[in-house]
Design an enzyme around this catalytic site. Sequence first.
Site, short mmCIF file in Angstrom:
data_model
loop_
_atom_site.label_atom_id
_atom_site.label_comp_id
_atom_site.label_asym_id
_atom_site.label_seq_id
_atom_site.Cartn_x
_atom_site.Cartn_y
_atom_site.Cartn_z
N LYS A 81 2.66 9.98 8.64
CA LYS A 81 2.04 9.40 9.94
C LYS A 81 2.79 9.67 11.14
O LYS A 81 2.50 11.02 11.51
CB LYS A 81 1.96 7.87 9.85
CG LYS A 81 0.99 7.45 8.52
CD LYS A 81 0.69 6.14 8.75
CE LYS A 81 -0.20 5.30 7.55
NZ LYS A 81 -1.60 5.57 8.04
N ASP A 100 9.55 2.59 1.85
CA ASP A 100 8.27 3.43 2.24
C ASP A 100 8.14 3.14 3.76
O ASP A 100 7.52 2.23 3.97
CB ASP A 100 7.08 3.05 1.51
CG ASP A 100 5.94 3.77 1.82
OD1 ASP A 100 5.84 4.36 2.93
OD2 ASP A 100 4.85 3.87 0.98
N PHE A 118 0.83 -1.02 0.16
CA PHE A 118 -0.01 0.04 -0.06
C PHE A 118 0.90 0.97 -0.10
O PHE A 118 1.98 1.22 0.95
CB PHE A 118 -0.86 -0.05 1.23
CG PHE A 118 -1.84 1.20 1.04
CD1 PHE A 118 -3.14 1.12 0.38
CD2 PHE A 118 -1.73 2.35 1.75
CE1 PHE A 118 -3.98 2.01 0.39
CE2 PHE A 118 -2.53 3.38 1.66
CZ PHE A 118 -3.65 3.28 0.74
#
Length: 434
Positions: free
Chosen positions: A272, A243, A142
């Site tokens: 995040k 990532d 993702f």
Amino acid sequence: MSSSAKSNTELMERRMKAVPRAIGYAHGVFAAKALNSEIWDVEGRRYIDFCAGIAVLNTGHSHPKVLDAISAQLPLFSHTCFQVVAYESYVALAEKVAELAPGDFAKKAFFMSTGAEAVENAIKLARAYTGRSAIISFNGAFHGRTMYALALTGKVDPYKTGFGPMPGEVYHAPYPSEVHGISVDDAIAGIEKLFKNDVDPNRVAAIFVEPVQGEGGFIPGSTAFFQRLRALCDRHGILMVADEIQTGVARTGKIFAMEHFGVVPDLTTMAKGLGGGMPISAVVGRADVMDFCNPGALGSTYAGHPLACAAALAVLDIVREENLCQRSLIIGEQLRTCFSVLSERFDCIGDVRGLGAMTAIEFFHDGDRSRPAPEIANALKTEAARRGLLLLTCGNYGNVLRIMTPLTIPYPVLQEGLEIIGSVMAELHKKKSA
Ligand SMILES: Cc1ncc(COP(=O)(O)O)c(C=O)c1O
């Protein structure tokens, strides 16, 4: 409609009328306030938060130091656009992030607002620097919902359905996962197969990889895998992009999860946990790659927002001062100990895995790993919420329960949450065998 409605049901009705279905929801709960690892809804009900806004609140909700940093910045200025009139906090954060990121070469960093934007920008840099166009990512990955990040994402439904055609020259390889029958050899062979059948390695700009697949099911990579991936990238002049949007900022027990594996990527994306609840993302890595594009080629109006930079600097201080890497490891140990005990009682728990606090359990019907059981994960999520614990699922089949507590969670609250999981599991099991 009055804005004084205070029940979750009423607000849900308004939401359904005003907000598209495609903005999904995990819980029918509306937040009124949140503190550290607890959330109170509009009806005054308390919940233990094992979601942390999807691994964002590593430093907990409303950490006083984050609030202080934002409050100190707010009356000074809230926006100038860094490319128009710069401010020190952006530069200080770039210095800090570059200093912390793996690699003993010269590094630079710049900021965006969301994870997907960081991914988009890493793609742009990799293409410009290498002069190549193809990108490889992994099945189950993702990387976000903007069009190129979406193309890299390795799961069709619900993310890609109806949105095609995807931007071109993106290829997916298998991600290693022993529990799903994919070895490191299989994963590397999958990339070699792409080179044979689909794309000349000399056309590949970058391989994007999550150190632990997040949405894909909390599947940790391994030292062997990342070493071989690094070697393969070096052999073909391909950039390796980690990532770390979900794994970063102490979530796995290191500031960057790649530190566990001793493998240094060329570029890293972050988001995040970095902002402690404020929207900020980053690309950090090799200065020569970062400096390849001309002035004006990168940037965005709000990117590296002053309030978010102030919050992020406070977050990085808190991570150090409160030993959140160490805490992540302790939380992870407690989670896996508890889940291993549960897995002996309940055969539907087919795997317990994780890296630091990024820990999950995967459900299968009768323990048969060929029969994923999203129903069990969902029933657990729903019943736990009824008992005051907020949980999230993930995985290609939605059959994984992933734990993302704030890393500042008090241990008694962690214990309370785990007891709810244990009691719900016992209840579900009783119903099944009744
Ligand atoms: C590994 C990873 N990359 C990218 C993203 C996208 O981030 P955002 O939702 O902020 O665009 C996410 C979000 O969950 C993620 O986990």
